[in-house]
Scaffold this motif. Structure first.
Motif, short mmCIF file in Angstrom:
data_model
loop_
_atom_site.label_atom_id
_atom_site.label_comp_id
_atom_site.label_asym_id
_atom_site.label_seq_id
_atom_site.Cartn_x
_atom_site.Cartn_y
_atom_site.Cartn_z
N UNK A 129 0.81 -1.22 0.00
CA UNK A 129 0.00 0.00 0.00
C UNK A 129 0.85 1.27 0.00
N UNK A 130 2.16 1.11 0.05
CA UNK A 130 3.04 2.27 0.04
C UNK A 130 3.19 2.95 1.38
N UNK A 131 2.82 2.25 2.46
CA UNK A 131 2.86 2.86 3.79
C UNK A 131 4.22 2.75 4.46
N UNK A 132 5.00 1.74 4.10
CA UNK A 132 6.29 1.52 4.75
C UNK A 132 7.39 1.30 3.72
N UNK A 133 8.62 1.39 4.21
CA UNK A 133 9.79 1.13 3.39
C UNK A 133 10.72 0.19 4.13
N UNK A 134 11.53 -0.53 3.38
CA UNK A 134 12.52 -1.41 3.98
C UNK A 134 13.61 -0.58 4.64
N UNK A 135 14.04 -1.01 5.81
CA UNK A 135 15.11 -0.33 6.54
C UNK A 135 15.97 -1.39 7.22
N UNK A 136 16.98 -0.93 7.95
CA UNK A 136 17.85 -1.86 8.67
C UNK A 136 18.05 -1.35 10.09
N UNK A 137 18.10 -2.29 11.03
CA UNK A 137 18.29 -1.95 12.44
C UNK A 137 19.08 -3.05 13.11
N UNK A 138 20.13 -2.68 13.79
CA UNK A 138 20.98 -3.64 14.50
C UNK A 138 21.43 -4.78 13.59
N UNK A 139 21.72 -4.45 12.34
CA UNK A 139 22.22 -5.45 11.41
C UNK A 139 21.16 -6.33 10.79
N UNK A 151 16.91 -6.79 9.08
CA UNK A 151 15.89 -6.12 8.27
C UNK A 151 14.84 -5.49 9.18
N UNK A 152 14.43 -4.28 8.82
CA UNK A 152 13.46 -3.53 9.61
C UNK A 152 12.52 -2.79 8.68
N UNK A 153 11.60 -2.03 9.26
CA UNK A 153 10.65 -1.23 8.47
C UNK A 153 10.47 0.13 9.13
N UNK A 154 10.28 1.13 8.29
CA UNK A 154 9.93 2.47 8.76
C UNK A 154 8.80 2.98 7.87
N UNK A 155 8.11 4.00 8.31
CA UNK A 155 7.05 4.56 7.49
C UNK A 155 7.63 5.28 6.28
N UNK A 156 6.96 5.17 5.16
CA UNK A 156 7.32 5.93 3.97
C UNK A 156 6.84 7.37 4.14
N UNK A 157 7.17 8.23 3.19
CA UNK A 157 6.69 9.61 3.26
C UNK A 157 5.16 9.63 3.22
N UNK A 158 4.57 8.72 2.44
CA UNK A 158 3.10 8.62 2.39
C UNK A 158 2.55 8.19 3.75
N UNK A 159 3.19 7.20 4.36
CA UNK A 159 2.74 6.73 5.67
C UNK A 159 2.85 7.81 6.73
N UNK A 160 3.96 8.54 6.72
CA UNK A 160 4.16 9.62 7.70
C UNK A 160 3.10 10.70 7.53
N UNK A 161 2.78 11.03 6.28
CA UNK A 161 1.77 12.06 6.02
C UNK A 161 0.41 11.65 6.57
N UNK A 162 0.06 10.37 6.40
CA UNK A 162 -1.23 9.89 6.89
C UNK A 162 -1.29 9.96 8.41
N UNK A 163 -0.21 9.58 9.09
CA UNK A 163 -0.24 9.54 10.55
C UNK A 163 -0.09 10.92 11.19
#
Length: 426
Positions: free
Chosen positions: A324-334, A336-348
């Protein structure tokens, strides 16, 4: 290594060192202290299981549970310590939130304590219990001394003495005292202890009727369930008394608004890098985005370990958010992780009512979901799975080929479509 794997390794070592399997076969129960557990890993990290999915494999595969009996001791046995949540009717009662309280933002409820406060201020708790309530107790405290039995071991009593408990909220009215356990994520079941131990303490402390309420919150919706026990000394005698759903929204959604959104929302192409979703509960999609928004970034391990997802579900629901375009792939502590996309941030950043409309528009921007909802309005009934599969095949989806895959994905289409329909209030 993830927390789950660390717990699994430590418990495997404990089972071997103390021959726990044989002890359970001979005596049904095995008592262990925090000192013994600490030899391999900190006890507080090894004994906190809010739902079944958090149990180490050595427990879940062998039907073993663990309960505290004091501040430094635990009992293990082949007994069930969880209760599966009953389904709540889809009907939702709508409440307004009083905007005079600037310190409470009901658009961004990120903790259990805030969820309880909002439910109290908006009079949701009063309506559910049937009397005016005021907050009187909360926080950590010790139990009294009491005994109880478990499942098939009804002749064997377990004694609890001054075990630590934590009460999310205690509210008192003229007739009753209400103990509230709250969670700001959705799960399939819960550990009965979180209701039973506080209930036993306060049942022996006050004369008023003690009521047990489990509150869950997600995307503006409060689900309240009242539980009681047929046998005060029977841990597993829990049963549901009543349940109800409440929502706090400023915008009323009707059929006309949904139909306008269908006409106004442009169709987007299917993403090439993300599979068609297999995540039947759209409420859990929203909840996962809420959790990521609160934490800014969440690893796959954190999602799996803390929010009642198994590893496969974590992948499915993260893919649904990305679809749905709400999140993007990210990395944390080595990892795979997720963070909100610009679209997701705008919605929240929007209020919760506008956010709800945006989620509907995101779904309607996908061809299969749009056509399924249109078919619902044309038929005046929910499409069948076969009808949804036909729509999917006509839409030429990416990487969906086998009949089995079509069938599984069709369940998601119906689940999300049903979520939209349930937003209609009049």
């Amino acid at each position: 290594m993830s927390e789950t794997n660390l717990n699994q390794l430590a418990w495997t070592s404990l089972f071997e060192k103390y021959d726990i399997f044989n002890q359970l076969e001979t005596h049904n129960f095995f008592n262990i202290t925090s000192t013994q557990i600490n030899q391999f890993r900190e006890a507080r990290l090894m004994t906190k299981f809010d739902n079944t999915s958090q149990l180490p494999n050595i427990f879940s595969k062998n039907g073993i549970g663990i309960l505290p009996t004091s501040r430094g001791s635990y009992t293990l046995g082949k007994f069930n310590i969880f209760h599966k949540f009953e389904e709540i009717p889809e009907e939702v009662e709508h409440y307004r939130f009083c905007n005079i309280y600037e310190s409470l933002d009901f658009n961004n409820i990120s903790s259990e304590s805030t969820a309880i406060s909002c439910a109290s201020i908006s009079k949701i708790l009063d309506d559910f219990i049937g009397e005016e309530l005021v907050s009187t107790v909360s926080g950590r405290m010790g139990t009294s001394t009491f005994e109880f039995s478990l499942d098939k071991f009804h002749t064997k009593k377990i004694t609890v003495e001054k075990a630590q408990i934590e009460i999310d909220g205690g509210y008192e009215g003229e007739k009753s005292f209400v103990l509230i356990e709250a969670k700001n994520y959705i799960s399939d079941d819960f550990i009965i202890r979180q209701l039973y131990y506080p209930f036993r303490k306060w049942k022996e402390t006050i004369q008023k009727e003690v009521k047990n309420v489990y509150l869950t919150y997600s995307n503006g919706v409060f689900e309240l369930r009242e539980y009681a026990f047929t046998d005060i000394e029977g841990y597993n005698s829990i049963y549901l008394v009543k349940s109800k759903r409440y929502a706090i929204y400023n915008i009323v959604i009707n059929v006309e608004i949904i139909q306008q959104l269908i006409l106004a929302t442009a169709i987007e192409p299917e993403p090439l890098d993300t599979p068609f979703p297999q995540a039947d509960s759209f409420e859990r999609v929203i909840k996962l985005c809420e959790l990521i928004n609160t934490s800014e970034i969440l690893s796959k391990d954190e999602i799996t370990e803390n929010y009642d997802f198994d590893s496969r579900q974590t992948d499915y629901y993260l893919n649904a958010c990305k679809y749905l375009g709400l999140t993007e792939k990210a990395f944390k502590d080595g990892g795979i992780a997720a963070c909100l996309s610009s679209k997701g941030k705008a919605i929240f950043k929007k209020d919760i009512s506008s956010r709800r409309l945006d989620f509907i528009k995101l779904i309607l921007a996908k061809t299969v979901f749009r056509k399924t909802l249109e078919l619902y309005f044309n038929k005046a009934s929910m499409p069948t799975k076969d009808e949804v599969v036909l729509i999917m095949k006509e839409s030429k989806l990416n990487k969906v080929t086998s009949e089995e895959t079509y069938s599984r994905r069709a369940s998601t289409v119906l689940g999300w479509t049903n979520w939209i329909i349930n937003q209609i209030e009049e």
